[in-house]
Design a protein around this motif. Structure first.
Motif, PDB file in Angstrom:
ATOM      1  N   TYR A 193      17.765  -8.882 -13.829  1.00 25.37           N
ATOM      2  CA  TYR A 193      16.932  -8.995 -12.640  1.00 25.37           C
ATOM      3  C   TYR A 193      15.673  -8.206 -12.980  1.00 25.37           C
ATOM      4  CZ  TYR A 193      15.626  -8.586  -7.692  1.00 25.37           C
ATOM      5  OH  TYR A 193      14.972  -8.660  -6.480  1.00 25.37           O
ATOM      6  N   VAL A 194      14.504  -8.750 -12.744  1.00 27.30           N
ATOM      7  CA  VAL A 194      13.254  -8.113 -13.165  1.00 27.30           C
ATOM      8  C   VAL A 194      12.393  -7.772 -11.958  1.00 27.30           C
ATOM      9  CG1 VAL A 194      11.122  -8.413 -14.493  1.00 27.30           C
ATOM     10  CG2 VAL A 194      13.278  -9.336 -15.373  1.00 27.30           C
ATOM     11  N   VAL A 195      11.869  -6.547 -11.959  1.00 23.51           N
ATOM     12  CA  VAL A 195      10.893  -6.126 -10.964  1.00 23.51           C
ATOM     13  C   VAL A 195       9.674  -5.633 -11.749  1.00 23.51           C
ATOM     14  CG1 VAL A 195      10.365  -4.547  -9.075  1.00 23.51           C
ATOM     15  CG2 VAL A 195      12.703  -5.412  -9.351  1.00 23.51           C
ATOM     16  N   ALA A 196       8.529  -6.275 -11.553  1.00 29.93           N
ATOM     17  CA  ALA A 196       7.300  -5.897 -12.255  1.00 29.93           C
ATOM     18  C   ALA A 196       6.288  -5.364 -11.239  1.00 29.93           C
ATOM     19  CB  ALA A 196       6.716  -7.103 -12.987  1.00 29.93           C
ATOM     20  N   VAL A 197       5.538  -4.342 -11.646  1.00 30.54           N
ATOM     21  CA  VAL A 197       4.571  -3.683 -10.761  1.00 30.54           C
ATOM     22  C   VAL A 197       3.236  -3.580 -11.480  1.00 30.54           C
ATOM     23  CG1 VAL A 197       4.069  -1.575  -9.454  1.00 30.54           C
ATOM     24  CG2 VAL A 197       6.434  -2.314  -9.744  1.00 30.54           C
ATOM     25  N   LYS A 198       2.143  -3.882 -10.753  1.00 33.78           N
ATOM     26  CA  LYS A 198       0.797  -3.813 -11.322  1.00 33.78           C
ATOM     27  C   LYS A 198      -0.183  -3.527 -10.194  1.00 33.78           C
ATOM     28  CE  LYS A 198      -2.523  -6.994 -13.445  1.00 33.78           C
ATOM     29  NZ  LYS A 198      -3.195  -6.310 -14.445  1.00 33.78           N
ATOM     30  N   SER A 199      -1.161  -2.676 -10.447  1.00 33.33           N
ATOM     31  CA  SER A 199      -2.198  -2.413  -9.452  1.00 33.33           C
ATOM     32  C   SER A 199      -3.103  -3.625  -9.293  1.00 33.33           C
ATOM     33  CB  SER A 199      -3.061  -1.213  -9.868  1.00 33.33           C
ATOM     34  OG  SER A 199      -2.337  -0.022  -9.709  1.00 33.33           O
ATOM     35  N   VAL A 200      -3.543  -3.843  -8.074  1.00 32.42           N
ATOM     36  CA  VAL A 200      -4.491  -4.907  -7.775  1.00 32.42           C
ATOM     37  C   VAL A 200      -5.583  -4.336  -6.870  1.00 32.42           C
ATOM     38  CG1 VAL A 200      -2.844  -6.808  -8.036  1.00 32.42           C
ATOM     39  CG2 VAL A 200      -3.123  -5.728  -5.806  1.00 32.42           C
ATOM     40  N   THR A 201      -6.657  -5.082  -6.735  1.00 25.78           N
ATOM     41  CA  THR A 201      -7.753  -4.685  -5.866  1.00 25.78           C
ATOM     42  C   THR A 201      -7.803  -5.631  -4.672  1.00 25.78           C
ATOM     43  OG1 THR A 201      -9.014  -3.899  -7.769  1.00 25.78           O
ATOM     44  CG2 THR A 201     -10.250  -4.330  -5.755  1.00 25.78           C
ATOM     45  N   CYS A 217      -6.916   9.971  -3.798  1.00 21.65           N
ATOM     46  CA  CYS A 217      -7.323   9.643  -5.161  1.00 21.65           C
ATOM     47  C   CYS A 217      -6.619   8.333  -5.504  1.00 21.65           C
ATOM     48  CB  CYS A 217      -6.888  10.761  -6.109  1.00 21.65           C
ATOM     49  SG  CYS A 217      -7.275  10.429  -7.829  1.00 21.65           S
ATOM     50  N   ARG A 218      -7.379   7.260  -5.696  1.00 21.83           N
ATOM     51  CA  ARG A 218      -6.786   5.940  -5.952  1.00 21.83           C
ATOM     52  C   ARG A 218      -6.138   5.936  -7.331  1.00 21.83           C
ATOM     53  NH1 ARG A 218      -7.577   0.888  -3.485  1.00 21.83           N
ATOM     54  NH2 ARG A 218      -7.221   2.243  -1.696  1.00 21.83           N
ATOM     55  N   GLY A 219      -4.842   5.744  -7.374  1.00 16.13           N
ATOM     56  CA  GLY A 219      -4.100   5.652  -8.627  1.00 16.13           C
ATOM     57  C   GLY A 219      -4.048   4.216  -9.104  1.00 16.13           C
ATOM     58  N   GLU A 220      -3.723   4.058 -10.370  1.00 17.58           N
ATOM     59  CA  GLU A 220      -3.656   2.713 -10.935  1.00 17.58           C
ATOM     60  C   GLU A 220      -2.463   2.604 -11.878  1.00 17.58           C
ATOM     61  OE1 GLU A 220      -6.466  -0.384 -13.427  1.00 17.58           O
ATOM     62  OE2 GLU A 220      -7.364   1.352 -12.488  1.00 17.58           O
ATOM     63  N   ILE A 221      -1.692   1.569 -11.696  1.00 18.45           N
ATOM     64  CA  ILE A 221      -0.572   1.262 -12.580  1.00 18.45           C
ATOM     65  C   ILE A 221      -0.957   0.008 -13.348  1.00 18.45           C
ATOM     66  CG2 ILE A 221       1.840   0.544 -12.700  1.00 18.45           C
ATOM     67  CD1 ILE A 221       2.313   2.173 -10.148  1.00 18.45           C
ATOM     68  N   TYR A 239       0.877  -1.168   0.000  1.00 18.60           N
ATOM     69  CA  TYR A 239       0.000   0.000   0.000  1.00 18.60           C
ATOM     70  C   TYR A 239       0.912   1.214   0.000  1.00 18.60           C
ATOM     71  CZ  TYR A 239      -3.483   3.442   1.296  1.00 18.60           C
ATOM     72  OH  TYR A 239      -4.302   4.544   1.303  1.00 18.60           O
ATOM     73  N   VAL A 240       0.789   2.055  -1.040  1.00 15.14           N
ATOM     74  CA  VAL A 240       1.668   3.208  -1.224  1.00 15.14           C
ATOM     75  C   VAL A 240       0.827   4.475  -1.244  1.00 15.14           C
ATOM     76  CG1 VAL A 240       3.330   4.289  -2.800  1.00 15.14           C
ATOM     77  CG2 VAL A 240       3.253   1.793  -2.587  1.00 15.14           C
ATOM     78  N   PHE A 267      -2.112   3.807  -3.784  1.00 14.61           N
ATOM     79  CA  PHE A 267      -2.030   2.691  -4.711  1.00 14.61           C
ATOM     80  C   PHE A 267      -1.988   1.391  -3.930  1.00 14.61           C
ATOM     81  CE2 PHE A 267       0.163   6.292  -6.519  1.00 14.61           C
ATOM     82  CZ  PHE A 267      -0.219   6.315  -7.856  1.00 14.61           C
ATOM     83  N   VAL A 268      -2.574   0.343  -4.482  1.00 16.77           N
ATOM     84  CA  VAL A 268      -2.405  -1.017  -3.972  1.00 16.77           C
ATOM     85  C   VAL A 268      -1.694  -1.767  -5.093  1.00 16.77           C
ATOM     86  CG1 VAL A 268      -3.538  -3.090  -3.115  1.00 16.77           C
ATOM     87  CG2 VAL A 268      -4.500  -0.845  -2.572  1.00 16.77           C
ATOM     88  N   LEU A 269      -0.444  -2.195  -4.830  1.00 20.58           N
ATOM     89  CA  LEU A 269       0.413  -2.701  -5.896  1.00 20.58           C
ATOM     90  C   LEU A 269       0.942  -4.102  -5.612  1.00 20.58           C
ATOM     91  CD1 LEU A 269       2.610   0.504  -6.325  1.00 20.58           C
ATOM     92  CD2 LEU A 269       0.654  -0.187  -7.724  1.00 20.58           C
TER      93      LEU A 269
END
Length: 123
Positions: free
Chosen positions: A46-54, A65-69, A16-17, A30-32
Motif C-alpha cells: 500500500y503506497v502513500v506519497a507526499v509532496k508539497s504543492v502551491t 515558516c512555509r516548509g517544503e517536502i 494544510y498542515v 505545509f501545503v501537501l
C-alpha cells in the motif's frame, strides 16, 4: 493541525498542515498533496506519497515558516492478517547529509519518533 483543503480525487487530497515552533523558530506550515494507492496484488505494498504543492488560495503567512517536502512517503507491506512492515522514504538535500552522517544514532531516534507519531496519526 491538519485539514483537508481539497479532494482532488478519491485517492488524492491536498492538506494544510501546521506544526509548533521548535527551538525558538517560527511554527511551520505545509501545503501537501497526499496520494494513496491500494496494492494490485497481495504481495505489493500500500503506497502513500507526499509532496508539497502551491495553492494560490493558501499563500505563505508571516506567522509561519512555509516548509517544503520534495518527495516523501510510505510503503506498507502486509506480513500477515495482524502485522505489517512500514518503509518510510524522505528525499533530503545534500545540505542535510552532514548532519545525518555526524549523528546517525540521534537521527535514527528522531526518525523513529516521527514514525511512531505517523502510526498514531494513521490509527
Amino acid at each position: 493541525t491538519c485539514e483537508v483543503l481539497q479532494a482532488v480525487s478519491e485517492d488524492e487530497k491536498i492538506y494544510y498542515v501546521t506544526s509548533p515552533s521548535m527551538a525558538g523558530h517560527k511554527p511551520s506550515d505545509f501545503v501537501l498533496l497526499v496520494s494513496q494507492r491500494q496494492p494490485c496484488k497481495p504481495s505489493e505494498p500500500y503506497v502513500v506519497a507526499v509532496k508539497s504543492v502551491t495553492l494560490m488560495s493558501v499563500p505563505p503567512s508571516s506567522e509561519y515558516c512555509r516548509g517544503e517536502i520534495h518527495c516523501a512517503g510510505f510503503q506498507i507491506y502486509s506480513d500477515s492478517s495482524s502485522s505489517c512492515t512500514v518503509c518510510y522514504f524522505n528525499q533530503v538535500t545534500a545540505g542535510v547529509m552532514p548532519y545525518l552522517a555526524a549523528n546517525l544514532t540521534g537521527s535514527s531516534k528522531s526518525i523513529e519518533d516521527t514514525a511512531l507519531e505517523c502510526v498514531r496519526f494513521l490509527e
